[in-house]
Design a protein around this motif. Sequence first.
Motif: not given
Length: 278
Positions: A206-207, A212-214, A124-127
């Motif tokens: 991607y959402p 931007t991938p999530s 789970t990616l974070s900005p």
Amino acid sequence: MSSGNWMFDLRLLSTKSLPPFSPSSAYKPTQAPNPAWQLGEGLSTRTPLEKKWRDEGDLGWKTWDMGLTSNSDAYKLLGSAITPRPIALVSSVSASGIPNLAPFRYELHSKVAYNPPLISLSFTLSPRRPKDTRENILATKEFVVNLISEPFVAAANSTSVESPQDTDEWKVSGLTGETSVHVKPRRVRESAVSLECELYNFQDIYPDGSETPSTSLVLGRVRYVHVRNSVLQDDGLQVDAAKLRIVSRLGGATYARLGESFDLKSDKPRENIVGDRM
């Protein structure tokens, strides 16, 4: 740096009203919930449990439209429903040689196939910043999945703390690195089962409507498996669940140990029960 704050801090949990942890194994085999079940019977009412379960169906269902559900609510809903989930420590090394040790749970490690032997990890990616384990795997194409058992769960917990990128989680946890056979990242000596893996495939997710991938999905090809002799069954091949003492994740901050198990015989369907499939 860890993959996220996924393990609760054991020191923050009030334990005054809880019984102490039992060092004896909680695992034991039992009969199936309904040993008398017959083909085609569905959910019967032979046992009190089955009757209660059927009656509770009359209370109805609550339905979520996931397209209208917030990310935080989706996380809570799926995290509490899809259980139990295995947890593991993933060891990796950066392109510059910096070691990393990170825990995984909702981004679960799961067996995908046995020919070739594949497992999956998701991030789970974070900005705020990239995931160190993800970046390491993409750069070096190597990692080790180390299963977590009861005796060292507290040490594993310590690697989840948000920390500077150059933090050595091996030192923080006090866990022991053992040289791997095929890959550069070390395996965790305290782990009863470790899987040396190479990157097999990778996919960003991607959402809707976003560039931007999530989430990132990684498939790893298992090259070597290390299993402690002490947790093997008598056949020398299969792992004894009672001896492995694996830890799993439930919803929220709750974890679980293996309790009771039961076997179910797989009978071939009878033609007069199943009928023709369309």
